[in-house]
Scaffold this motif. Sequence first.
Motif, short mmCIF file in Angstrom:
data_model
loop_
_atom_site.label_atom_id
_atom_site.label_comp_id
_atom_site.label_asym_id
_atom_site.label_seq_id
_atom_site.Cartn_x
_atom_site.Cartn_y
_atom_site.Cartn_z
N UNK A 67 0.86 -1.19 0.00
CA UNK A 67 0.00 0.00 0.00
C UNK A 67 0.89 1.24 0.00
N UNK A 68 0.53 2.23 -0.83
CA UNK A 68 1.30 3.47 -0.86
C UNK A 68 0.66 4.48 0.08
N UNK A 69 1.34 4.74 1.19
CA UNK A 69 0.78 5.57 2.26
C UNK A 69 1.46 6.95 2.28
N UNK A 70 0.67 8.00 2.32
CA UNK A 70 1.22 9.35 2.46
C UNK A 70 1.43 9.58 3.96
N UNK A 71 2.70 9.57 4.37
CA UNK A 71 3.04 9.63 5.79
C UNK A 71 4.12 10.69 6.02
N UNK A 72 3.86 11.62 6.92
CA UNK A 72 4.82 12.68 7.25
C UNK A 72 5.40 13.37 6.01
N UNK A 73 4.54 13.72 5.09
CA UNK A 73 4.98 14.52 3.95
C UNK A 73 5.64 13.77 2.81
N UNK A 128 -2.30 5.74 -2.07
CA UNK A 128 -3.55 4.99 -1.91
C UNK A 128 -4.35 5.59 -0.76
N UNK A 129 -3.62 6.09 0.24
CA UNK A 129 -4.26 6.52 1.47
C UNK A 129 -3.31 7.48 2.21
N UNK A 130 -3.87 8.41 3.01
CA UNK A 130 -3.01 9.27 3.83
C UNK A 130 -3.31 9.05 5.30
N UNK A 131 -2.46 9.61 6.16
CA UNK A 131 -2.60 9.35 7.60
C UNK A 131 -3.35 10.46 8.33
N UNK A 132 -3.97 11.36 7.56
CA UNK A 132 -4.79 12.40 8.17
C UNK A 132 -6.18 11.83 8.46
N UNK A 133 -6.53 11.73 9.75
CA UNK A 133 -7.79 11.07 10.11
C UNK A 133 -9.00 11.83 9.59
N UNK A 134 -8.84 13.13 9.32
CA UNK A 134 -9.98 13.89 8.78
C UNK A 134 -10.14 13.67 7.29
N UNK A 135 -9.08 13.11 6.66
CA UNK A 135 -9.18 12.90 5.22
C UNK A 135 -9.31 11.41 4.88
N UNK A 136 -8.34 10.61 5.35
CA UNK A 136 -8.40 9.16 5.09
C UNK A 136 -8.50 8.39 6.40
N UNK A 137 -7.37 7.99 6.95
CA UNK A 137 -7.40 7.09 8.11
C UNK A 137 -6.18 7.36 9.00
N UNK A 138 -6.41 7.47 10.31
CA UNK A 138 -5.30 7.78 11.22
C UNK A 138 -4.30 6.62 11.27
N UNK A 139 -3.08 6.97 11.62
CA UNK A 139 -1.99 5.98 11.68
C UNK A 139 -0.97 6.48 12.70
N UNK A 140 -0.43 5.60 13.52
CA UNK A 140 0.65 6.01 14.41
C UNK A 140 1.90 5.16 14.15
#
Length: 337
Positions: A67-73, A128-140
Amino acid sequence: MRRMRRLTPEGMALLGIVLFVLLAVLYPAITVLTRGAPPAAENPGAGSPGSPDFEIIGKKKEANPTIRVWLDGSLTEMKLEDYLIGVVAAEMPASFELEALKAQAVAARTYTLYKRDHGGCSAHEGADICTNSNHCQAYVTDEEMTRSWGSKKAEYLAKITEAVTSTAGEAIYYQGETIQVFYCASAGGRTENSENVYSKALPYLRSVVSEGEENSSHYYGKATVSVDEFKKKVKKISPAISFDGVPLIGEITRFDSGRVQSIRIGNQSFTGREVREAFSLNSANFTVEQTEDSITFHTIGFGHGVGMSQTGANAMAKKGADYIDILTHYFTGVTVG
Ligand SMILES: [Zn+2]
């Protein structure tokens, strides 16, 4: 040795008729037998009234895709099952019951696959997805887990890893297609039909009871504003509003779930959702208390109320429900697998 008799032309014709009749009788039976999970394309309109943008994409189970994750920019490639550990850790308290965490893991996996297969994250090209909970899905990240869990980290991480690995590859399907997953912290006793919050009526997002939420700290909420502030915020939604000669707060109508459908303010009507957003209320299930100089909203539940209630899922798990019981309760007519 017996010799096979050759078929005469008449015999061939007869055989053809017999085969045709057999097919005519058997075909409907075969169709009925395979109706359990037909591709949704064969049932136009059956599952998605009013949702022409509900795309049909052929599904087959995948073993841990990347999965291609948009994480920390930046764009980071992760194995789905590894990524989900960070998602479940971010989206549900690790202190919750294991079966509730498993339900969350399957919900998050379904959300991720659906997003990937429907254009990905619209805010970040190529993701595929970003880590912004208001946009896609939260991630830690692992460091964030260490920071927030401290001495409990080993225990919580093991629990969440088990929730993800014991359900590996499983997703939620409606008529053979991954569903659009919604969940909220607390549904305030009853979830909401999707069309009452968003425009789309989805057959698996129906209002159902959500028991055992009352003891959650999320259940009751309160927000107070001055009358001046109240008017100012309402004017922001509707600049032409007038408060002259009409009650400040008038009639309130509700959906069966208790959430506000419409509320009369001044000379105009607003949806419960508009008011919830304008005043950052915990939910659209609110009552209004008015004094000479202040307005207080009392809310029940936390979140939009559509789909799975996390608090309700935990309450079900405490009573012995497993993750499939939980998911099939909150998502109507679905299969998990
Ligand atoms: Zn996004």
